[in-house]
Design an enzyme around this catalytic site. Structure first.
Site, PDB file in Angstrom:
ATOM      1  N   LYS A  54       0.840  -1.204   0.000  1.00  0.00           N
ATOM      2  CA  LYS A  54       0.000   0.000   0.000  1.00  0.00           C
ATOM      3  C   LYS A  54       0.865   1.240   0.000  1.00  0.00           C
ATOM      4  O   LYS A  54       0.623   2.193  -0.751  1.00  0.00           O
ATOM      5  CB  LYS A  54      -0.918   0.011   1.234  1.00  0.00           C
ATOM      6  N   GLN A  98      -4.990  -1.379   9.564  1.00  0.00           N
ATOM      7  CA  GLN A  98      -4.943  -2.729   9.007  1.00  0.00           C
ATOM      8  C   GLN A  98      -5.582  -3.725   9.975  1.00  0.00           C
ATOM      9  O   GLN A  98      -5.299  -3.720  11.175  1.00  0.00           O
ATOM     10  CB  GLN A  98      -3.468  -3.110   8.736  1.00  0.00           C
ATOM     11  N   ASP A 121     -11.366   2.841   3.928  1.00  0.00           N
ATOM     12  CA  ASP A 121     -11.782   1.440   3.888  1.00  0.00           C
ATOM     13  C   ASP A 121     -13.299   1.321   3.753  1.00  0.00           C
ATOM     14  O   ASP A 121     -13.804   0.244   3.408  1.00  0.00           O
ATOM     15  CB  ASP A 121     -11.392   0.747   5.205  1.00  0.00           C
TER      16      ASP A 121
HETATM   17  N1  GUN Z   1      -7.132  -6.768   6.180  1.00  0.00           N
HETATM   18  C1  GUN Z   1      -7.432  -7.536   5.102  1.00  0.00           C
HETATM   19  N2  GUN Z   1      -8.068  -6.803   4.170  1.00  0.00           N
HETATM   20  C2  GUN Z   1      -8.175  -5.549   4.665  1.00  0.00           C
HETATM   21  C3  GUN Z   1      -8.721  -4.339   4.154  1.00  0.00           C
HETATM   22  O1  GUN Z   1      -9.261  -4.262   3.043  1.00  0.00           O
HETATM   23  N3  GUN Z   1      -8.625  -3.268   4.971  1.00  0.00           N
HETATM   24  C4  GUN Z   1      -8.051  -3.335   6.202  1.00  0.00           C
HETATM   25  N4  GUN Z   1      -8.020  -2.227   6.935  1.00  0.00           N
HETATM   26  N5  GUN Z   1      -7.524  -4.437   6.691  1.00  0.00           N
HETATM   27  C5  GUN Z   1      -7.596  -5.531   5.931  1.00  0.00           C
END
Ligand code: GUN
Length: 290
Positions: A54, A98, A121
């Protein structure tokens, strides 16, 4: 019949290129840089890989990236304080914490603390509510990416039977809202659904988001259906190695479906591209530009 392979990697690359151009124009016209803050708690290896990717893609698109790595022992109060700081920081337009978080931290508290306008998100209840009621919120990245692939491949989705296997807040439920918005007839099925194969066989669009490797077999698929495989499961392979597989038994499905997303290279690359899109949207809206 061999299914058409929906190339999420190529689509995501094209989307990132478009976003990179839009970010450069935004900087030139308005003199500010969109910024994304990512918070990682603990040392989960898969989460570390996601967060690194990311950060890299955020910078590559011309945005600012802020990473906060915290030990697994961080208290809930300390994490909430960090979120509050990021909420107030004008250089931060998007905040992503996350998941999963360690067990002693209440995930719902942390997600609720994020400013909904920075919730890239789309997990905050305000954004979930806006999606359910057709409002202008931020939409969870993975289902947003699936919708883009479906619209690109199928065009108008009106009237199609869509079956989503999986009812998570991250994928299943928002996916259902998006496809309802596109005038599909939507069924959400899950592990307790009776006669899951028969439900799946009704689908013109089958979205698999259960997190169980290769659970959906070829004979669960209607001939010609479009199959979107959201699963990313690492399983043992030959010679002590591992491999990634989806929630769909790909080698069977490819002979039945009209089109299918491969794993890897299907839905996965779309998620980060949509995160960048959401960050740009949040940055624009913070200046009243959207
Ligand atoms: N963990 C696995 N997929 C995601 C996601 O799309 N967003 C976040 N914040 N954590 C994750």
């Amino acid at each position: 019949m061999t299914a058409h392979l929906i190339d999420g990697k190529a689509f995501a690359t094209a989307l990132r290129e478009r976003l990179t151009g839009e970010i450069a124009s935004l900087k030139a016209a308005h003199g500010f840089t969109p910024g994304l803050a990512v918070v990682l708690v603990g040392e989960d290896p898969a989460s570390q890989v996601y967060v690194r990717n990311k950060g890299r893609e955020t910078l590559a698109a011309g945005m600012a990236s802020f990473e906060f790595k915290k030990p697994a022992e961080i208290s809930e109060a300390e994490l909430l304080a960090l979120v509050e700081t990021l909420n107030r920081d004008p250089a931060v337009h998007g905040i992503l914490v996350q998941l999963p978080l360690p067990g002693h931290i209440r995930t719902d508290r942390v997600l609720a603390a994020i400013d909904p306008a920075k919730d890239v998100d789309g997990f905050h209840v305000i954004n979930a509510g806006l999606l359910a009621t057709g409002g202008p919120g931020l939409v969870p990245c993975t289902p947003l990416g699936c919708q883009m692939l479906l619209r690109d491949y199928l065009g108008d989705l009106s009237g199609l039977e869509a079956v989503i296997v999986g009812r998570s807040n991250i994928v299943g439920k928002p996916m259902a809202q998006l496809l309802l918005g596109d005038n599909c007839t939507v069924t959400i099925a899950h592990s307790k659904s009776r006669d899951l194969p028969a439900i799946c066989r009704r689908a013109d669009i089958l979205v698999a988001a259960v997190g169980r490797p290769e659970m959906i077999r070829g004979d669960w698929i209607k001939p010609g259906a479009t199959v979107i495989d959201v699963g990313i499961n690492r399983i043992p392979a030959a010679e002590g190695k591992t491999k990634l597989v989806g929630d769909v038994a790909f080698s069977e499905a490819v002979d039945v479906a009209g089109a299918i997303t491969p794993v890897p290279g299907g839905v996965g690359p779309m998620t980060i591209a949509c995160l960048l899109a959401n960050t740009l949207t949040a940055a624009r809206r913070s200046r009243g530009l959207d």
